[in-house]
Design an enzyme around this catalytic site. Structure first.
Site, PDB file in Angstrom:
ATOM      1  N   GLU A 183      -0.711  -8.902   4.960  1.00  0.00           N
ATOM      2  CA  GLU A 183      -0.471  -9.152   6.384  1.00  0.00           C
ATOM      3  C   GLU A 183      -1.767  -9.204   7.189  1.00  0.00           C
ATOM      4  O   GLU A 183      -1.780  -9.707   8.310  1.00  0.00           O
ATOM      5  CB  GLU A 183       0.470  -8.084   6.950  1.00  0.00           C
ATOM      6  CG  GLU A 183      -0.138  -6.725   7.232  1.00  0.00           C
ATOM      7  CD  GLU A 183      -0.333  -5.840   6.013  1.00  0.00           C
ATOM      8  OE1 GLU A 183      -0.826  -4.706   6.193  1.00  0.00           O
ATOM      9  OE2 GLU A 183       0.010  -6.265   4.881  1.00  0.00           O
ATOM     10  N   HIS A 207      -2.965  -5.408   1.329  1.00  0.00           N
ATOM     11  CA  HIS A 207      -2.379  -5.721   2.632  1.00  0.00           C
ATOM     12  C   HIS A 207      -2.440  -7.228   2.928  1.00  0.00           C
ATOM     13  O   HIS A 207      -3.340  -7.680   3.646  1.00  0.00           O
ATOM     14  CB  HIS A 207      -3.144  -4.990   3.738  1.00  0.00           C
ATOM     15  CG  HIS A 207      -3.020  -3.513   3.698  1.00  0.00           C
ATOM     16  ND1 HIS A 207      -2.061  -2.838   4.420  1.00  0.00           N
ATOM     17  CD2 HIS A 207      -3.730  -2.577   3.034  1.00  0.00           C
ATOM     18  CE1 HIS A 207      -2.198  -1.541   4.205  1.00  0.00           C
ATOM     19  NE2 HIS A 207      -3.200  -1.350   3.364  1.00  0.00           N
ATOM     20  N   CYS A 228       0.835  -1.200   0.000  1.00  0.00           N
ATOM     21  CA  CYS A 228       0.000   0.000   0.000  1.00  0.00           C
ATOM     22  C   CYS A 228       0.876   1.259   0.000  1.00  0.00           C
ATOM     23  O   CYS A 228       1.468   1.587  -1.011  1.00  0.00           O
ATOM     24  CB  CYS A 228      -0.994  -0.051   1.150  1.00  0.00           C
ATOM     25  SG  CYS A 228      -2.378   1.107   0.933  1.00  0.00           S
TER      26      CYS A 228
END
Length: 197
Positions: A178, A176, A80
């Site tokens: 994660e 994202h 991002c």
């Protein structure tokens, strides 16, 4: 021996990236100072706000050391806002004096907040070159890539826009990974750092 990978700990999902890197077989540490940057084999630049992160990089005297490490070939992964910062050109970079500052690590032009404002955030399952099966991608005020140079490989698209790229041992995603529990993108990066991918 596990690679030592730093996570730039200025903003964003630092803890989640650290956990994903450890799950992918790396030693992971936070990076806030030049001495910590000097101690890592590679760096993750997480999401956050790219103009604020650029300001903090300057304030903490990390901007030029980071640019130098990247120019010397240190592997990096940006998600991002991290994707935005790794670009050579940033469209809609911000207000004068607080602009998002490109690190020139991937030959690409990135548009900030291209998918819209916070309320326009979305999730999607997207194909990702080199990974088995789709990746569940979380897009939050996400950028997209408008131009890539000849040495950049496009890895994924969403809504007909480029959202994941690789150049050498540098990786960037507009989303994202994660946040989802799917560690394949981080595992790919660890393999890039160690030379297995």
């Amino acid at each position: 021996m596990s690679p030592r990978i730093g996570v730039l700990a200025l903003q964003g999902d630092t803890r989640e990236h650290l956990a994903a890197l450890v799950a992918a077989g790396a030693e992971a540490i936070t990076v806030r100072r030049a001495v910590e940057l000097d101690s890592v084999d590679a760096l993750v630049i997480p999401g956050g706000e790219s103009t604020t992160m650029s300001h903090l990089l300057r304030e903490l005297e990390l901007l030029e050391p980071l640019r130098a490490r990247l120019a010397d070939g240190m592997p990096a992964y940006g998600s991002c806002a991290g994707m935005i910062l790794l670009a050579t050109e940033i469209l809609d970079a911000g207000v004068s004096g607080r602009d998002a500052t490109p690190l020139h690590a991937i030959d690409m032009t990135v548009r900030r907040n291209a998918f819209g404002r916070q309320v326009d955030s979305f999730e999607d399952d997207i194909g990702f070159a080199g990974l088995d099966g789709p990746v569940h991608a979380v897009f939050i005020r996400a950028p997209w890539v408008e131009r890539v140079g000849p040495e950049v490989t496009v890895l994924a698209r969403a809504a007909d826009h480029i959202v994941a790229v690789r150049q050498g041992r540098t990786l960037a995603t507009a989303f994202h990974p994660e946040m989802t529990g799917d560690r394949r993108v981080h595992a790919l990066f660890v393999d890039m750092v160690t030379g297995r991918a």
